[in-house]
Design a protein around this motif. Structure first.
Motif, PDB file in Angstrom:
ATOM      1  N   ALA A  87       0.864  -1.239   0.087  1.00  0.00           N
ATOM      2  CA  ALA A  87      -0.106   0.041   0.032  1.00  0.00           C
ATOM      3  C   ALA A  87       0.976   1.233   0.081  1.00  0.00           C
ATOM      4  N   ILE A  88       2.074   1.235   0.588  1.00  0.00           N
ATOM      5  CA  ILE A  88       2.888   2.343   0.671  1.00  0.00           C
ATOM      6  C   ILE A  88       4.303   2.283   0.018  1.00  0.00           C
ATOM      7  N   ARG A  89       4.445   1.434  -0.807  1.00  0.00           N
ATOM      8  CA  ARG A  89       5.291   1.076  -1.711  1.00  0.00           C
ATOM      9  C   ARG A  89       5.527   2.350  -2.991  1.00  0.00           C
ATOM     10  N   GLY A  90       6.716   2.777  -3.019  1.00  0.00           N
ATOM     11  CA  GLY A  90       7.123   3.836  -3.868  1.00  0.00           C
ATOM     12  C   GLY A  90       6.352   5.225  -3.277  1.00  0.00           C
ATOM     13  N   ARG A  91       5.968   5.407  -2.261  1.00  0.00           N
ATOM     14  CA  ARG A  91       5.087   6.528  -1.893  1.00  0.00           C
ATOM     15  C   ARG A  91       5.908   7.161  -0.465  1.00  0.00           C
ATOM     16  N   MET A  92       6.126   6.108   0.368  1.00  0.00           N
ATOM     17  CA  MET A  92       6.420   6.626   1.776  1.00  0.00           C
ATOM     18  C   MET A  92       7.512   5.620   2.205  1.00  0.00           C
ATOM     19  N   LEU A  93       8.521   6.241   3.016  1.00  0.00           N
ATOM     20  CA  LEU A  93       9.462   5.474   3.663  1.00  0.00           C
ATOM     21  C   LEU A  93       9.241   5.418   5.252  1.00  0.00           C
ATOM     22  N   VAL A  94       9.546   4.362   5.781  1.00  0.00           N
ATOM     23  CA  VAL A  94       9.092   4.024   7.104  1.00  0.00           C
ATOM     24  C   VAL A  94      10.315   4.217   8.277  1.00  0.00           C
ATOM     25  N   ASP A  95      10.012   5.094   9.008  1.00  0.00           N
ATOM     26  CA  ASP A  95      11.116   5.432  10.013  1.00  0.00           C
ATOM     27  C   ASP A  95      10.729   4.656  11.136  1.00  0.00           C
ATOM     28  N   PRO A  96      11.212   3.355  11.610  1.00  0.00           N
ATOM     29  CA  PRO A  96      10.829   2.722  12.859  1.00  0.00           C
ATOM     30  C   PRO A  96      10.898   3.545  14.125  1.00  0.00           C
ATOM     31  N   GLY A  97      11.828   4.367  14.272  1.00  0.00           N
ATOM     32  CA  GLY A  97      12.303   5.027  15.435  1.00  0.00           C
ATOM     33  C   GLY A  97      11.426   6.379  15.624  1.00  0.00           C
ATOM     34  N   GLN A  98      10.519   6.458  14.512  1.00  0.00           N
ATOM     35  CA  GLN A  98       9.655   7.808  14.824  1.00  0.00           C
ATOM     36  C   GLN A  98       8.210   7.314  14.785  1.00  0.00           C
ATOM     37  N   SER A  99       7.260   8.260  15.500  1.00  0.00           N
ATOM     38  CA  SER A  99       5.807   8.031  15.855  1.00  0.00           C
ATOM     39  C   SER A  99       5.168   9.305  15.171  1.00  0.00           C
ATOM     40  N   TYR A 100       3.914   9.155  14.996  1.00  0.00           N
ATOM     41  CA  TYR A 100       3.104  10.302  14.584  1.00  0.00           C
ATOM     42  C   TYR A 100       3.644  11.251  13.445  1.00  0.00           C
ATOM     43  N   PHE A 101       4.229  10.697  12.510  1.00  0.00           N
ATOM     44  CA  PHE A 101       4.750  11.524  11.383  1.00  0.00           C
ATOM     45  C   PHE A 101       4.011  12.495  11.095  1.00  0.00           C
ATOM     46  N   GLY A 102       2.759  12.278  10.801  1.00  0.00           N
ATOM     47  CA  GLY A 102       1.527  13.115  10.351  1.00  0.00           C
ATOM     48  C   GLY A 102       0.994  14.177  11.284  1.00  0.00           C
ATOM     49  N   GLY A 103       1.654  14.071  12.635  1.00  0.00           N
ATOM     50  CA  GLY A 103       1.234  14.760  13.732  1.00  0.00           C
ATOM     51  C   GLY A 103       0.212  13.985  14.690  1.00  0.00           C
ATOM     52  N   ARG A 104       0.481  14.086  15.808  1.00  0.00           N
ATOM     53  CA  ARG A 104      -0.181  13.433  17.096  1.00  0.00           C
ATOM     54  C   ARG A 104      -1.543  13.543  16.979  1.00  0.00           C
ATOM     55  N   PRO A 105      -2.436  12.836  16.989  1.00  0.00           N
ATOM     56  CA  PRO A 105      -3.885  12.905  17.203  1.00  0.00           C
ATOM     57  C   PRO A 105      -4.187  13.764  18.608  1.00  0.00           C
ATOM     58  N   LYS A 106      -5.244  14.585  18.352  1.00  0.00           N
ATOM     59  CA  LYS A 106      -5.591  15.534  19.371  1.00  0.00           C
ATOM     60  C   LYS A 106      -6.287  14.429  20.544  1.00  0.00           C
ATOM     61  N   LYS A 107      -6.103  14.661  21.686  1.00  0.00           N
ATOM     62  CA  LYS A 107      -6.721  13.725  22.831  1.00  0.00           C
ATOM     63  C   LYS A 107      -7.961  14.436  23.094  1.00  0.00           C
ATOM     64  N   LYS A 108      -9.050  13.631  23.381  1.00  0.00           N
ATOM     65  CA  LYS A 108     -10.298  14.205  23.829  1.00  0.00           C
ATOM     66  C   LYS A 108     -10.147  14.770  25.188  1.00  0.00           C
ATOM     67  N   LYS A 109     -10.876  15.750  25.754  1.00  0.00           N
ATOM     68  CA  LYS A 109     -10.881  16.018  27.038  1.00  0.00           C
ATOM     69  C   LYS A 109     -11.818  15.175  27.741  1.00  0.00           C
ATOM     70  N   ARG A 110     -11.191  14.861  29.272  1.00  0.00           N
ATOM     71  CA  ARG A 110     -11.867  13.875  29.757  1.00  0.00           C
ATOM     72  C   ARG A 110     -13.000  14.676  30.533  1.00  0.00           C
ATOM     73  N   LYS A 111     -14.070  13.967  30.765  1.00  0.00           N
ATOM     74  CA  LYS A 111     -14.899  14.935  31.755  1.00  0.00           C
ATOM     75  C   LYS A 111     -14.820  14.446  33.066  1.00  0.00           C
ATOM     76  N   HIS A 112     -14.762  15.429  34.157  1.00  0.00           N
ATOM     77  CA  HIS A 112     -14.318  14.987  35.433  1.00  0.00           C
ATOM     78  C   HIS A 112     -15.853  15.337  36.211  1.00  0.00           C
ATOM     79  N   TRP A 113     -16.328  14.443  36.994  1.00  0.00           N
ATOM     80  CA  TRP A 113     -17.649  14.702  37.427  1.00  0.00           C
ATOM     81  C   TRP A 113     -17.480  14.839  38.743  1.00  0.00           C
TER      82      TRP A 113
END
Length: 113
Positions: A87-113
């Motif tokens: 699926a990614i051949r010829g389009r992307m290179l994988v760096d196994p030492g990195q995470s969230y290349f496209g940006g870390r997903p935003k965390k949902k705020k937890r509701k505190h009751w």
């Protein structure tokens, strides 16, 4: 994940559920696509099974391309979708030492009751 095949005017189709939010089954989307192929696939544990393949577009980091996807129930797995080498051949290179290349997903705020 519900996966069922059906005939639509002579075209082999598949209907399947997608739960788009990781670790949550609160939202389910029912999808339909033409069956591209049915092949034997070997899991990481070495067990072979027949799986349905579909063609679909992937949109990732402002790029869109067509990939083959296998349909399988991954609800109990760490990730609901895996991107394989083909699926990614010829389009992307994988760096196994990195995470969230496209940006870390935003965390949902937890509701505190």
């Amino acid at each position: 994940m519900n996966i069922e095949t059906f005939d639509a005017g002579g075209i082999d189709m598949v209907r399947f559920d997608v739960q788009p939010h990781q670790r949550s089954d609160a939202k389910t989307i029912v999808c339909e696509a033409p069956v591209h192929d049915i092949r034997s696939v070997r899991s990481s544990s070495g067990q072979a099974s027949k799986r349905i393949f579909i063609l679909t577009e992937v949109h990732w980091l402002d790029t869109t391309w067509q990939v083959e996807l296998t349909l399988a129930n991954r609800n109990k797995m760490g990730f609901r979708m895996l991107m394989g080498r083909e699926a990614i051949r010829g389009r992307m290179l994988v760096d196994p030492g990195q995470s969230y290349f496209g940006g870390r997903p935003k965390k949902k705020k937890r509701k505190h009751w």
